[in-house]
Enzyme design. Structure first.
Site, PDB file in Angstrom:
ATOM      1  N   TYR A 292      -5.950  24.165  -9.013  1.00 34.98           N
ATOM      2  CA  TYR A 292      -5.059  23.552 -10.017  1.00 34.98           C
ATOM      3  C   TYR A 292      -5.433  24.023 -11.416  1.00 34.98           C
ATOM      4  O   TYR A 292      -4.574  24.237 -12.272  1.00 34.98           O
ATOM      5  CB  TYR A 292      -5.129  22.011  -9.941  1.00 34.98           C
ATOM      6  CG  TYR A 292      -4.360  21.455  -8.760  1.00 34.98           C
ATOM      7  CD1 TYR A 292      -3.027  21.070  -8.893  1.00 34.98           C
ATOM      8  CD2 TYR A 292      -4.954  21.320  -7.510  1.00 34.98           C
ATOM      9  CE1 TYR A 292      -2.308  20.569  -7.822  1.00 34.98           C
ATOM     10  CE2 TYR A 292      -4.248  20.827  -6.423  1.00 34.98           C
ATOM     11  CZ  TYR A 292      -2.920  20.445  -6.581  1.00 34.98           C
ATOM     12  OH  TYR A 292      -2.212  19.955  -5.512  1.00 34.98           O
TER      13      TYR A 292
ATOM     14  N   CYS B 119       0.835  17.312  -0.442  1.00 34.80           N
ATOM     15  CA  CYS B 119      -0.320  17.041  -1.310  1.00 34.80           C
ATOM     16  C   CYS B 119      -1.645  17.153  -0.548  1.00 34.80           C
ATOM     17  O   CYS B 119      -1.839  16.484   0.458  1.00 34.80           O
ATOM     18  CB  CYS B 119      -0.154  15.625  -1.874  1.00 34.80           C
ATOM     19  SG  CYS B 119      -1.611  15.010  -2.711  1.00 34.80           S
TER      20      CYS B 119
ATOM     21  N   LYS C 148       0.080   8.354 -14.094  1.00 33.68           N
ATOM     22  CA  LYS C 148       0.796   9.237 -13.167  1.00 33.68           C
ATOM     23  C   LYS C 148       1.041   8.503 -11.860  1.00 33.68           C
ATOM     24  O   LYS C 148       0.110   7.984 -11.269  1.00 33.68           O
ATOM     25  CB  LYS C 148      -0.127  10.424 -12.825  1.00 33.68           C
ATOM     26  CG  LYS C 148       0.184  11.696 -13.498  1.00 33.68           C
ATOM     27  CD  LYS C 148      -0.538  12.897 -12.899  1.00 33.68           C
ATOM     28  CE  LYS C 148      -1.937  12.743 -12.406  1.00 33.68           C
ATOM     29  NZ  LYS C 148      -2.506  13.899 -11.745  1.00 33.68           N
TER      30      LYS C 148
HETATM   31  N1  LIG Z   1      -7.376  11.778  -7.536  1.00 31.84           N
HETATM   32  C1  LIG Z   1      -6.222  11.640  -6.788  1.00 31.84           C
HETATM   33  C2  LIG Z   1      -5.293  12.805  -7.074  1.00 31.84           C
HETATM   34  C3  LIG Z   1      -3.971  12.642  -6.418  1.00 31.84           C
HETATM   35  C4  LIG Z   1      -2.928  13.603  -6.985  1.00 31.84           C
HETATM   36  O1  LIG Z   1      -3.143  14.262  -8.013  1.00 31.84           O
HETATM   37  N2  LIG Z   1      -1.765  13.706  -6.307  1.00 31.84           N
HETATM   38  C5  LIG Z   1      -0.702  14.543  -6.794  1.00 31.84           C
HETATM   39  C6  LIG Z   1      -0.033  15.309  -5.666  1.00 31.84           C
HETATM   40  S1  LIG Z   1      -0.992  16.597  -5.000  1.00 31.84           S
HETATM   41  C7  LIG Z   1       0.405  13.687  -7.363  1.00 31.84           C
HETATM   42  O2  LIG Z   1       0.798  12.721  -6.750  1.00 31.84           O
HETATM   43  N3  LIG Z   1       0.932  14.079  -8.519  1.00 31.84           N
HETATM   44  C8  LIG Z   1       2.023  13.425  -9.127  1.00 31.84           C
HETATM   45  C9  LIG Z   1       2.426  14.102 -10.423  1.00 31.84           C
HETATM   46  O3  LIG Z   1       1.809  15.083 -10.826  1.00 31.84           O
HETATM   47  O4  LIG Z   1       3.370  13.596 -11.017  1.00 31.84           O
HETATM   48  C10 LIG Z   1      -6.651  11.592  -5.341  1.00 31.84           C
HETATM   49  O5  LIG Z   1      -7.470  12.435  -4.921  1.00 31.84           O
HETATM   50  O6  LIG Z   1      -6.204  10.721  -4.627  1.00 31.84           O
END
Ligand SMILES: N[C@@H](CCC(=O)N[C@@H](CS)C(=O)NCC(=O)O)C(=O)O
Length: 355
Positions: free
Chosen positions: A222, A79, A156
């Site tokens: 994304y 990530c 999420k």
């Molecule tokens: N706004 C958050 C975004 C974090 C995020 O989107 N992480 C993704 C991985 S790159 C995630 O954990 N996604 C879980 C999912 O889509 O179920 C940050 O910058 O900390």
């Protein structure tokens, strides 16, 4: 565990305060459970805001004081948002004061009772190199950690998350805020307290670059990859390449994005650039031009990769396995393309150009 509890009254008061702070956001609002669901009716990717927004402070009387050994960072090496936090742990020399654990790279089922797919921990240390079982809560999934922190959490279950081992809660799950805490609040226990990635005299320029880079590049890839209609893809890809061209031009005149010193803006841009040719170009359809075709951006990526500590935050195996293996609607068979295996340790010209 009991040794960590100052007194039961104080403990429960602090826990209540922390939970109020941590949960002062719309936890009961129905949110997307996966980034793939965060798409509007017009087919555009629209990221939900992070939920836990408390702050660790250098003030010892704060609900979350900056002390060694109390916090843990849960990440995925795949990530980019988590990797920028990991980069700060390494650059600031905070990795002995704040431990970290990476999940497995490929999403798995998080509950038997529903079909949610998300981050899972390995059952044993040798199951997946780089990933480790949860050392504190025995959680099998990141979702479980969120459920320990708040029984009402329906959003999420994302990484990164900064975990408070003492109060067993999520302090913050927004990487842009976690990195500012790591830069500013932990200096008394950091091995490199003098490294300031947000110096006051560059703050306006850092914020300006962050605005450009976040929307069009970090989140822009994304938006390209998760678009479900042609026109939001077209718009995202145009904005992405306009922004990359702009960065290329800035980097033709100076070593880093805000001058000749490394700042937060560089760490934030780096995490997307390092994933670009290996993953985003193919998986997210960002193939108009590769980073290795931009001389300045490519050498800049190598320059940052070669800063001591940075390469340890890049696990290309996890990156490739995650993206190609966790989005079945984009890559139904989970096939991982062969290339390109770039050597980011190769020489670059940045130091010589900008002495
Ligand atoms: N706004 C958050 C975004 C974090 C995020 O989107 N992480 C993704 C991985 S790159 C995630 O954990 N996604 C879980 C999912 O889509 O179920 C940050 O910058 O900390």
């Amino acid at each position: 565990m009991l040794g960590l509890v100052p007194s039961s009254y104080l403990f429960y008061r602090r826990l209540a305060a922390a939970r109020t702070l941590s949960a002062a956001t719309p936890l009961s609002v129905k949110m997307a459970r996966s980034a793939l669901d965060e798409v509007t009716d017009s087919g555009a990717f629209d990221r939900s805001p992070s939920t836990f927004r408390s702050f660790v402070s250098r003030d010892s009387s704060a609900p979350f004081p900056a002390v060694a050994g109390r916090y843990h960072l849960y990440v995925s090496y795949a990530c980019p948002w988590a990797s920028r936090c990991l980069a700060y742990l390494k650059l600031k020399g905070l990795d002995s004061a704040i431990g970290f654990t990476s999940v497995k790279p490929i999403f798995g089922r998080t509950k038997e009772s529903d079909d949610h797919l998300g981050w899972v921990f390995p059952a044993a240390r040798d199951e997946e190199p780089g990933a480790e079982p949860d050392p504190f809560n025995g959680a099998k999934t990141v979702r479980e950690l969120y459920e320990i922190a708040s029984t009402k959490y329906t959003g999420k279950p994302t990484v990164p998350l900064l975990w408070d081992k003492q109060l067993k809660t999520v302090v913050n799950n927004e990487s842009s805020e976690i990195i500012r805490m790591l830069n500013n609040e932990f200096n008394e226990i950091a091995e490199n307290p003098g490294l300031d990635l947000n110096p006051a005299h560059l703050q306006a320029s850092i914020d300006e670059i962050n605005d450009l880079v976040y929307d069009a590049i970090n989140n822009g890839v994304y938006k390209c990859g998760f678009a479900k209609k042609q026109s939001p893809y077209d718009e995202a890809v145009t904005n992405l390449y306009n922004a990359l061209d702009k960065c290329e031009e800035i980097l033709s005149k100076q070593r880093f994005m805000c001058g000749n010193q490394l700042t937060e803006a560089d760490v934030r841009l780096f995490v997307t650039l390092i994933r670009f040719d290996e993953v985003y170009a193919v998986h997210f359809k960002c193939n108009k031009k590769l980073i290795r075709e931009y001389p300045n951006l490519f050498n800049y990526t190598k320059d940052i990769y070669q800063i001591p500590g940075m390469s340890s935050t890049v696990n290309m195996e996890h990156i490739r396995k995650h993206y190609y293996g966790s989005h079945p609607s984009i890559n139904p068979y989970g096939i991982i393309p062969a290339g390109p295996s770039i050597d980011y340790n190769a020489p670059h010209d940045r130091e010589k150009l900008f002495l």
